[in-house]
Design a protein around this motif. Structure first.
Motif, PDB file in Angstrom:
ATOM      1  N   UNK A 212       0.878  -1.439   0.123  1.00 11.77           N
ATOM      2  CA  UNK A 212       0.139  -0.034  -0.024  1.00 11.77           C
ATOM      3  C   UNK A 212       0.910   1.460   0.069  1.00 11.77           C
ATOM      4  N   UNK A 213       2.075   1.266   0.560  1.00 10.99           N
ATOM      5  CA  UNK A 213       2.947   2.488   0.699  1.00 10.99           C
ATOM      6  C   UNK A 213       3.235   2.938  -0.720  1.00 10.99           C
ATOM      7  N   UNK A 214       3.172   2.039  -1.559  1.00 13.78           N
ATOM      8  CA  UNK A 214       3.798   2.623  -3.142  1.00 13.78           C
ATOM      9  C   UNK A 214       2.575   3.770  -3.518  1.00 13.78           C
ATOM     10  N   UNK A 215       1.333   3.520  -3.112  1.00 12.19           N
ATOM     11  CA  UNK A 215       0.348   4.412  -3.473  1.00 12.19           C
ATOM     12  C   UNK A 215       0.300   5.641  -2.446  1.00 12.19           C
ATOM     13  N   UNK A 216       1.147   6.181  -2.406  1.00  8.54           N
ATOM     14  CA  UNK A 216       1.465   7.452  -1.564  1.00  8.54           C
ATOM     15  C   UNK A 216       1.629   8.742  -2.633  1.00  8.54           C
ATOM     16  N   UNK A 217       0.708   9.740  -2.145  1.00  8.91           N
ATOM     17  CA  UNK A 217       0.518  10.777  -3.390  1.00  8.91           C
ATOM     18  C   UNK A 217       1.762  11.666  -3.323  1.00  8.91           C
ATOM     19  N   UNK A 218       2.452  11.961  -2.150  1.00  7.96           N
ATOM     20  CA  UNK A 218       3.825  12.665  -1.968  1.00  7.96           C
ATOM     21  C   UNK A 218       4.720  11.991  -2.875  1.00  7.96           C
ATOM     22  N   UNK A 219       4.978  10.709  -2.483  1.00 10.02           N
ATOM     23  CA  UNK A 219       5.867   9.851  -3.167  1.00 10.02           C
ATOM     24  C   UNK A 219       5.709   9.806  -4.745  1.00 10.02           C
ATOM     25  N   UNK A 220       4.440   9.922  -5.133  1.00  7.55           N
ATOM     26  CA  UNK A 220       4.162   9.617  -6.514  1.00  7.55           C
ATOM     27  C   UNK A 220       4.652  11.093  -7.242  1.00  7.55           C
ATOM     28  N   UNK A 221       4.140  12.241  -6.543  1.00  6.62           N
ATOM     29  CA  UNK A 221       4.537  13.390  -7.262  1.00  6.62           C
ATOM     30  C   UNK A 221       5.957  13.614  -7.349  1.00  6.62           C
ATOM     31  N   UNK A 222       6.814  13.297  -6.231  1.00  9.12           N
ATOM     32  CA  UNK A 222       8.190  13.329  -6.539  1.00  9.12           C
ATOM     33  C   UNK A 222       8.749  12.546  -7.547  1.00  9.12           C
ATOM     34  N   UNK A 223       8.221  11.305  -7.838  1.00 10.48           N
ATOM     35  CA  UNK A 223       8.539  10.352  -9.001  1.00 10.48           C
ATOM     36  C   UNK A 223       8.296  11.110 -10.448  1.00 10.48           C
ATOM     37  N   UNK A 224       6.983  11.677 -10.551  1.00 11.04           N
ATOM     38  CA  UNK A 224       6.678  12.301 -11.646  1.00 11.04           C
ATOM     39  C   UNK A 224       7.531  13.496 -11.800  1.00 11.04           C
ATOM     40  N   UNK A 225       7.872  14.364 -10.893  1.00 11.05           N
ATOM     41  CA  UNK A 225       8.560  15.575 -11.221  1.00 11.05           C
ATOM     42  C   UNK A 225       9.960  15.180 -11.838  1.00 11.05           C
ATOM     43  N   UNK A 226      10.589  14.046 -11.008  1.00  9.26           N
ATOM     44  CA  UNK A 226      11.838  13.611 -11.498  1.00  9.26           C
ATOM     45  C   UNK A 226      11.893  12.952 -12.847  1.00  9.26           C
ATOM     46  N   UNK A 227      10.686  12.271 -13.220  1.00  6.13           N
ATOM     47  CA  UNK A 227      10.755  11.757 -14.522  1.00  6.13           C
ATOM     48  C   UNK A 227      10.444  12.640 -15.677  1.00  6.13           C
ATOM     49  N   UNK A 228       9.778  13.835 -15.380  1.00  5.84           N
ATOM     50  CA  UNK A 228       9.764  14.837 -16.364  1.00  5.84           C
ATOM     51  C   UNK A 228      10.516  15.890 -16.384  1.00  5.84           C
TER      52      UNK A 228
END
Length: 616
Positions: A212-228
């Protein structure tokens, strides 16, 4: 461990682990860290599986199940292996049955202590990028489903790594199955607490439940900002949706982890809405038999009937158009106008189709460039196709169609890329860089010198033989090479009295003596290692070439987008010409009026089809 055999890692205690050999302890640790993966563990020329993995591949693939002693006490464990050269053919079978596979490679130097091994790549149904694992005319798509709570909205994000597509949309629980049927993912990611829901709602899909901790909004946003590579998600239209950010971040992180490298070709995400495409429920998708029949077959479908595409990219675009019909009337009109123009220019259409035949699947080539896994022949095929793209663009430029003109602008690729590939690659390079013979002559002076040494010395041997004839006064002296003796100087027995003092006898034959000199021995030492050194240098040069190609990935994807759209439109035009289809008129009211309607698939399967009118 008193047992003389052990079949499962779960039965190994920490104390028992100490009795295993270092190589097996290494395997057990990797398997414990990745319990859901089937681990392919490189040992020399084989990928080995052990314990329950070995028994699984024995059942699924029919591999011979053996055992090996891997502890100091002689305890045996199940083992099954495959030669490293045949890995891909077995991976296809495993992935098609929904298994996820971890590839562990040897990173150390053989013979120098314990060989270090590391999990370098994960192969899952939704993250395929290898040419040998992908179906040419369909996609491998990874979808994340994020449900905040019962009865609430659902966030969907999906990525097709092989073509650089990354999209997201919000839907409802009621609409979830319809969207899954439309997207047709190869693998679905869900939170572990939603596992039962997934088993109940889509039991026939390949589902991977993540903590469940994979579905963390803050973690997800950091991942996307790094990706883009951006400081905000505002440009992508998802910044206002926690659902979409979370689902998209999960997809991006999972995809990145499976590839073992950055996904540099994924530079943006597109937000879809219900207004972008025609809504079809899951039952309609199945019953209309758009890409699969009710029996799951791919023949006698709407897609197979209309697919006259010359490229795999075009076929995938056509399938996308059919499964997600465009709801934008202006876009639909632009497409039908383009088909009409192509039908009115049949000579040009035939010319375009001939050139399309020569276009490789460089959409996927671009992805493999970004991932650093592109093969030499893929780059060579891309190089050979670049001039054709310019010719196709010229053919389109004077056609009176807004969509075709836009396409013509997308097709050409930078001349710099063409010149780079022409200068660096042989005309017909080897399939794999490990085989050498990939980099063109004249591209690197050191490589040319090593190749000359490898190919029995080249000019050096000619010059050396001439010098030795003059120095010794032996006119029929010869400098030769064979795989057993290496390099040698051959002198007739009647001339051995002229042999200098620095000649050392290497072999005596009936009529000749063979010698070696310090100079020739030094050359031999260089020549023997030349092949190994040339392959190492060639590998280095090829990796540098891939790095030089990476900045062109977005250009390649844009051009591929144009090629696929043109190919799909050309396919429509060809079918319309063959079956005398008529251009539809779109109207701004809710009505359908068709005179003499014919079913595209049924018409092909029966002899006397009777057209029908349709007025709704």
């Amino acid at each position: 461990m008193s047992d003389k055999s052990i079949a499962s890692i779960a039965n190994i205690s920490e104390q028992d682990l100490l009795s295993f050999t270092p190589a097996m302890r290494q395997f057990i640790q990797i398997k414990r860290d990745n319990p859901t993966l089937l681990i392919m563990y490189r040992m020399g020329d084989f990928y080995e599986t052990f314990f329950e993995d070995a028994e699984l591949v024995h059942r699924v693939l029919g591999l011979t199940l053996t055992s090996r002693s891997s502890t100091n006490s002689g305890t045996r464990i199940p083992m099954a292996g495959i030669p490293y050269m045949t890995l891909d053919q077995y991976l296809v079978r495993l992935v098609n049955q929904g298994f996820s596979v971890g590839i562990c490679e040897q990173l150390g130097t053989p013979g120098k202590g314990l060989m270090e091994r590391k999990l370098v790549r994960t192969i899952t149904p939704g993250t395929l990028t290898d040419e040998s694992l992908l179906n040419d005319r369909s996609e491998s798509t990874l979808l994340a489903v994020y449900i905040q709570g019962k009865g609430s909205a659902v966030g969907l994000a999906w990525m097709t790594i092989s073509s650089g597509v990354f999209k997201a949309m919000e839907t409802t629980e009621a609409g979830l199955l319809n969207e899954i049927e439309r997207i047709n993912p190869s693998e679905i990611l869900i939170a572990d607490h939603d596992r039962e829901l997934a088993e109940e709602r889509f039991p026939d899909r390949s589902v991977s439940a993540l903590p469940d901790w994979h579905f963390d909004r803050i973690r997800a946003e950091k991942t996307l900002l790094k990706q883009f590579g951006t400081s905000t998600l505002e440009p992508f239209g998802i910044a206002d949706s926690d659902l979409l950010i979370t689902a998209a971040g999960v997809v991006a992180e999972y995809a990145r982890s499976t590839q073992g490298t950055d996904l540099t070709h994924i530079t943006a995400i597109t937000r879809e809405t219900d207004n972008d495409h025609l809504g079809l429920d899951a039952a309609s998708h199945r019953n209309l038999e758009i890409v699969r029949t009710l029996r799951g077959e791919q023949t006698n479908t709407l897609f197979s009937t209309l697919d006259h595409c010359r490229t795999a990219m075009g076929s995938r675009r056509l399938a996308s158009w059919l499964t997600s019909p465009c709801r934008d009337q202006s876009e639909a009109t632009k497409r039908s106008d383009a088909v009409e123009i192509l039908l009115g220019s049949m000579e040009k259409l035939e010319n375009i189709n001939e050139f399309l035949k020569s276009i490789p699947d460089f959409e996927r080539t671009a992805t493999r460039i970004a991932l650093g896994s592109v093969k030499p022949r893929e780059l060579a095929a891309l190089r050979d196709a670049l001039p054709s793209l310019n010719v196709i663009a010229e053919n389109l430029s004077d056609l009176d169609s807004e969509l075709l003109k836009e396409t013509a602008e997308e097709l050409p690729l930078p001349e710099e890329l063409y010149q780079l590939l022409c200068a660096s690659l042989k005309k017909e390079p080897s399939t794999f860089i490990r085989d050498g013979n990939v980099i063109a002559e004249g591209f690197n002076a050191e490589l040319d010198e090593l190749r000359a040494l490898k190919n029995h010395g080249g000019q050096f041997l000619v010059d050396y033989e001439a010098r030795e004839k003059e120095r010794t006064g032996i006119p029929n002296l010869r400098v030769e090479f064979n795989s057993v003796q290496g390099y040698f100087i051959e002198v007739p027995k009647g001339q051995i009295d002229k042999v200098p003092a620095d000649y050392r006898r290497r072999q005596t034959l009936k009529n000749v003596e063979r010698y070696i000199t310090p100079e020739l021995k030094a050359f031999e030492d260089k020549a023997v290692s030349a092949e190994e050194r040339s392959k190492a240098l060639e590998k280095q040069l090829y990796e540098e070439l891939i790095l030089k190609c990476k900045p062109f990935c977005q250009d390649l994807l844009n051009s591929a987008h144009g090629v696929s759209a043109l190919d799909a439109l050309s396919s429509f035009a060809q079918h319309a010409d063959t079956y005398r289809w008529i251009k539809p008129n779109f109207v701004p009211v809710t009505s359908v009026e068709i005179k003499g309607a014919r079913h595209p698939v049924v018409e092909e399967t029966i002899e006397n089809y009777v057209p029908n009118d349709c007025d709704l």
